[in-house]
Design a protein around this motif. Structure first.
Motif, PDB file in Angstrom:
ATOM      1  N   ALA A  91      -6.349   1.158  -6.748  1.00 43.54           N
ATOM      2  CA  ALA A  91      -6.770   1.524  -5.385  1.00 43.54           C
ATOM      3  C   ALA A  91      -5.552   1.888  -4.526  1.00 43.54           C
ATOM      4  O   ALA A  91      -5.549   2.913  -3.823  1.00 43.54           O
ATOM      5  CB  ALA A  91      -7.542   0.368  -4.750  1.00 43.54           C
ATOM      6  N   LEU A  92      -4.496   1.057  -4.597  1.00 47.30           N
ATOM      7  CA  LEU A  92      -3.330   1.330  -3.742  1.00 47.30           C
ATOM      8  C   LEU A  92      -2.523   2.524  -4.245  1.00 47.30           C
ATOM      9  O   LEU A  92      -1.821   3.179  -3.468  1.00 47.30           O
ATOM     10  CB  LEU A  92      -2.474   0.071  -3.579  1.00 47.30           C
ATOM     11  CG  LEU A  92      -3.188  -1.084  -2.851  1.00 47.30           C
ATOM     12  CD1 LEU A  92      -2.210  -2.195  -2.521  1.00 47.30           C
ATOM     13  CD2 LEU A  92      -3.898  -0.617  -1.584  1.00 47.30           C
ATOM     14  N   GLU A  93      -2.663   2.823  -5.534  1.00 48.98           N
ATOM     15  CA  GLU A  93      -2.059   4.046  -6.072  1.00 48.98           C
ATOM     16  C   GLU A  93      -2.711   5.281  -5.406  1.00 48.98           C
ATOM     17  O   GLU A  93      -2.045   6.283  -5.161  1.00 48.98           O
ATOM     18  CB  GLU A  93      -2.290   4.073  -7.590  1.00 48.98           C
ATOM     19  CG  GLU A  93      -1.555   5.149  -8.347  1.00 48.98           C
ATOM     20  CD  GLU A  93      -0.074   4.873  -8.534  1.00 48.98           C
ATOM     21  OE1 GLU A  93       0.408   3.804  -8.137  1.00 48.98           O
ATOM     22  OE2 GLU A  93       0.594   5.767  -9.069  1.00 48.98           O
ATOM     23  N   CYS A  94      -4.002   5.164  -5.100  1.00 45.88           N
ATOM     24  CA  CYS A  94      -4.687   6.279  -4.418  1.00 45.88           C
ATOM     25  C   CYS A  94      -4.142   6.475  -3.004  1.00 45.88           C
ATOM     26  O   CYS A  94      -4.195   7.575  -2.460  1.00 45.88           O
ATOM     27  CB  CYS A  94      -6.196   6.036  -4.351  1.00 45.88           C
ATOM     28  SG  CYS A  94      -6.989   6.096  -5.943  1.00 45.88           S
ATOM     29  N   VAL A  95      -3.640   5.391  -2.406  1.00 45.80           N
ATOM     30  CA  VAL A  95      -3.025   5.502  -1.078  1.00 45.80           C
ATOM     31  C   VAL A  95      -1.629   6.119  -1.233  1.00 45.80           C
ATOM     32  O   VAL A  95      -1.289   7.105  -0.571  1.00 45.80           O
ATOM     33  CB  VAL A  95      -2.916   4.106  -0.401  1.00 45.80           C
ATOM     34  CG1 VAL A  95      -2.202   4.222   0.942  1.00 45.80           C
ATOM     35  CG2 VAL A  95      -4.291   3.474  -0.255  1.00 45.80           C
ATOM     36  N   GLU A  96      -0.838   5.542  -2.136  1.00 47.59           N
ATOM     37  CA  GLU A  96       0.573   5.947  -2.246  1.00 47.59           C
ATOM     38  C   GLU A  96       0.748   7.329  -2.885  1.00 47.59           C
ATOM     39  O   GLU A  96       1.602   8.109  -2.469  1.00 47.59           O
ATOM     40  CB  GLU A  96       1.345   4.908  -3.072  1.00 47.59           C
ATOM     41  CG  GLU A  96       2.832   5.181  -3.116  1.00 47.59           C
ATOM     42  CD  GLU A  96       3.584   4.147  -3.935  1.00 47.59           C
ATOM     43  OE1 GLU A  96       3.120   3.775  -5.037  1.00 47.59           O
ATOM     44  OE2 GLU A  96       4.649   3.713  -3.483  1.00 47.59           O
ATOM     45  N   LYS A  97      -0.037   7.596  -3.908  1.00 46.57           N
ATOM     46  CA  LYS A  97       0.154   8.868  -4.636  1.00 46.57           C
ATOM     47  C   LYS A  97      -1.090   9.740  -4.530  1.00 46.57           C
ATOM     48  O   LYS A  97      -1.534  10.338  -5.510  1.00 46.57           O
ATOM     49  CB  LYS A  97       0.501   8.569  -6.099  1.00 46.57           C
ATOM     50  CG  LYS A  97       1.790   7.774  -6.270  1.00 46.57           C
ATOM     51  CD  LYS A  97       2.836   8.559  -7.032  1.00 46.57           C
ATOM     52  CE  LYS A  97       4.225   7.948  -6.963  1.00 46.57           C
ATOM     53  NZ  LYS A  97       4.305   6.535  -7.295  1.00 46.57           N
ATOM     54  N   GLY A  98      -1.651   9.775  -3.320  1.00 46.80           N
ATOM     55  CA  GLY A  98      -2.828  10.594  -3.087  1.00 46.80           C
ATOM     56  C   GLY A  98      -2.434  11.998  -2.654  1.00 46.80           C
ATOM     57  O   GLY A  98      -1.414  12.530  -3.093  1.00 46.80           O
ATOM     58  N   THR A  99      -3.211  12.542  -1.751  1.00 50.76           N
ATOM     59  CA  THR A  99      -2.990  13.934  -1.360  1.00 50.76           C
ATOM     60  C   THR A  99      -2.169  14.097  -0.084  1.00 50.76           C
ATOM     61  O   THR A  99      -1.614  15.175   0.137  1.00 50.76           O
ATOM     62  CB  THR A  99      -4.343  14.652  -1.162  1.00 50.76           C
ATOM     63  OG1 THR A  99      -5.122  13.865  -0.251  1.00 50.76           O
ATOM     64  CG2 THR A  99      -5.096  14.785  -2.482  1.00 50.76           C
ATOM     65  N   VAL A 100      -2.113  13.054   0.745  1.00 48.40           N
ATOM     66  CA  VAL A 100      -1.422  13.211   2.041  1.00 48.40           C
ATOM     67  C   VAL A 100      -0.579  11.983   2.381  1.00 48.40           C
ATOM     68  O   VAL A 100      -0.901  10.871   1.947  1.00 48.40           O
ATOM     69  CB  VAL A 100      -2.437  13.447   3.198  1.00 48.40           C
ATOM     70  CG1 VAL A 100      -3.242  14.716   2.977  1.00 48.40           C
ATOM     71  CG2 VAL A 100      -3.364  12.250   3.393  1.00 48.40           C
ATOM     72  N   PRO A 101       0.479  12.169   3.169  1.00 47.33           N
ATOM     73  CA  PRO A 101       1.246  11.002   3.638  1.00 47.33           C
ATOM     74  C   PRO A 101       0.371  10.069   4.474  1.00 47.33           C
ATOM     75  O   PRO A 101      -0.494  10.536   5.225  1.00 47.33           O
ATOM     76  CB  PRO A 101       2.347  11.628   4.497  1.00 47.33           C
ATOM     77  CG  PRO A 101       2.453  13.038   4.036  1.00 47.33           C
ATOM     78  CD  PRO A 101       1.064  13.436   3.634  1.00 47.33           C
ATOM     79  N   VAL A 102       0.626   8.769   4.322  1.00 51.85           N
ATOM     80  CA  VAL A 102      -0.200   7.766   5.000  1.00 51.85           C
ATOM     81  C   VAL A 102       0.695   6.869   5.857  1.00 51.85           C
ATOM     82  O   VAL A 102       1.736   6.386   5.384  1.00 51.85           O
ATOM     83  CB  VAL A 102      -0.949   6.886   3.969  1.00 51.85           C
ATOM     84  CG1 VAL A 102      -1.878   5.910   4.683  1.00 51.85           C
ATOM     85  CG2 VAL A 102      -1.739   7.750   2.983  1.00 51.85           C
ATOM     86  N   ILE A 103       0.282   6.656   7.090  1.00 49.85           N
ATOM     87  CA  ILE A 103       1.038   5.814   8.012  1.00 49.85           C
ATOM     88  C   ILE A 103       0.229   4.552   8.292  1.00 49.85           C
ATOM     89  O   ILE A 103      -0.940   4.645   8.678  1.00 49.85           O
ATOM     90  CB  ILE A 103       1.303   6.560   9.328  1.00 49.85           C
ATOM     91  CG1 ILE A 103       2.059   7.843   9.004  1.00 49.85           C
ATOM     92  CG2 ILE A 103       2.094   5.708  10.304  1.00 49.85           C
ATOM     93  CD1 ILE A 103       2.048   8.822  10.116  1.00 49.85           C
ATOM     94  N   GLU A 116       0.810  -5.809   1.061  1.00 46.89           N
ATOM     95  CA  GLU A 116       0.806  -4.937  -0.129  1.00 46.89           C
ATOM     96  C   GLU A 116       0.183  -3.582   0.213  1.00 46.89           C
ATOM     97  O   GLU A 116       0.673  -2.537  -0.206  1.00 46.89           O
ATOM     98  CB  GLU A 116       0.048  -5.620  -1.268  1.00 46.89           C
ATOM     99  CG  GLU A 116       0.772  -6.870  -1.744  1.00 46.89           C
ATOM    100  CD  GLU A 116       0.111  -7.523  -2.937  1.00 46.89           C
ATOM    101  OE1 GLU A 116      -1.028  -8.009  -2.794  1.00 46.89           O
ATOM    102  OE2 GLU A 116       0.718  -7.530  -4.025  1.00 46.89           O
ATOM    103  N   LEU A 117      -0.898  -3.610   0.994  1.00 48.64           N
ATOM    104  CA  LEU A 117      -1.507  -2.351   1.436  1.00 48.64           C
ATOM    105  C   LEU A 117      -0.520  -1.568   2.305  1.00 48.64           C
ATOM    106  O   LEU A 117      -0.306  -0.366   2.105  1.00 48.64           O
ATOM    107  CB  LEU A 117      -2.807  -2.642   2.215  1.00 48.64           C
ATOM    108  CG  LEU A 117      -3.414  -1.475   3.002  1.00 48.64           C
ATOM    109  CD1 LEU A 117      -3.774  -0.308   2.075  1.00 48.64           C
ATOM    110  CD2 LEU A 117      -4.665  -1.943   3.773  1.00 48.64           C
TER     111      LEU A 117
END
Ligand code: 1HE
Length: 263
Positions: A91-103, A116-117
């Motif tokens: 799940a967190l891989e989808c945040v880190e290595k998804g399509t857009v930068p996340v803040i 961790e999130l």
């Protein structure tokens, strides 16, 4: 609203709907991450609308996130525990290595799985109420959501070991000092600042954002010779995009902003 889940909302923001604001909405339980919520985070990041160029993650209520929902912990045996941890990783891989930068827009408790999130995001913005801890150590457990890999990259293994061995809590100012957040917003809200940053990031060339999300972390882990080689390939791909050529031309023609001295 583009995504339906009782404990997670995704709202689109900006003229082109280019910002996704992903909000954990379980304030009565301090946004503790039960299986449903962590899977909803995975689904939300896997299914961001095509218009989105940057995302913000925040939490409803007084705290960003209290970490793993401890009420679900005792029901797992060892094998289930391994698969559960792997589910968090995915799940967190989808945040880190998804399509857009996340803040991550942080306030209140950023603890355990909440940290961790936050550490799976690309930038962390905190307000003055923010505090950080890894209470796993004192609860007799261990991090399982990627914290052992990502948190040392932010603050070093020695500081993480101290947090877990002693239950040390960092306040917002010390959190910024040691690298848990990149921004501390005095008096303002982290959410507002995070949206401001996301709006700016959304205007970057897509290939630049891609390179920073997908190439830079890999290069940082490669032996120097491999890293330099990967850098050369990534640099060449980014430079050859028509958007890059256009931006460089605009600067040379005096039509693009100069770098200004910091305040
Ligand atoms: C929870 C959780 C939770 C709150 N799981 N229910 N994380 C922790 O060890 C942190 C545990 N939580 C806390 O230390 C505090 O709750 C907070 C500092 C985050 C917030 O304090 P406060 O005073 O605002 O809230 P509260 O009264 O403690 O909690 C409100 C409710 O949320 C209460 O339930 P209620 O039914 O009695 O109202 C709490 O039980 C509930 N709650 N946090 C379940 N975490 C992938 S591995 C990751 C490993 C970990 O993350 S372990 C670390 C877990």
């Amino acid at each position: 609203m583009t995504f339906q889940h009782p404990d997670l909302s995704v709202q689109l923001h900006g003229e082109q709907q280019e910002i996704a604001i992903v909000t954990m909405n379980r304030p009565a339980k301090r946004n503790a991450l039960n299986d449903g919520l962590i899977l909803a985070i995975r689904d939300a990041f896997q299914n961001l609308p095509a218009s989105v160029r940057a995302a913000v993650v925040d939490g409803e209520g007084e705290h960003f996130c209290a970490g793993l929902d401890l009420s679900e912990l005792s029901e797992r045996d060892a094998a289930e525990g391994v698969f559960h941890s792997r589910m968090w990783h995915a799940a967190l891989e989808c945040v880190e290595k998804g399509t857009v930068p996340v803040i991550a827009a942080l306030h209140g408790a950023v603890v355990g799985g909440g940290l961790e999130l936050a550490s799976a995001c690309h930038i962390r913005v905190a307000d003055e109420t923010t505090f950080y801890a890894l209470p796993e150590g004192t609860r007799g457990i261990f991090v399982g959501g990627g914290g052992a890999v990502r948190v040392p990259k932010l603050i070093g293994a020695a500081r993480m070991t101290d947090m877990m061995l002693t239950g040390r809590v960092y306040n917002a100012a010390d959190g910024e000092r040691v690298g848990l957040s990149q921004y501390l917003v005095p008096g303002g809200t982290a959410r507002e600042k995070a949206i401001e940053l996301a709006t700016r990031i959304a205007t970057n060339a897509r290939m630049t954002n891609f390179a920073l999300m997908h190439a830079l972390p890999r290069i940082a882990e490669q032996p120097a010779d491999h890293g330099l080689f990967t850098e050369a390939l990534m640099a060449s791909i980014a430079q050859s995009a028509p958007e890059a050529k256009e931006r460089v031309r605009a600067f040379l023609e005096g039509k693009a902003a100069k770098v200004k001295k910091a305040d």
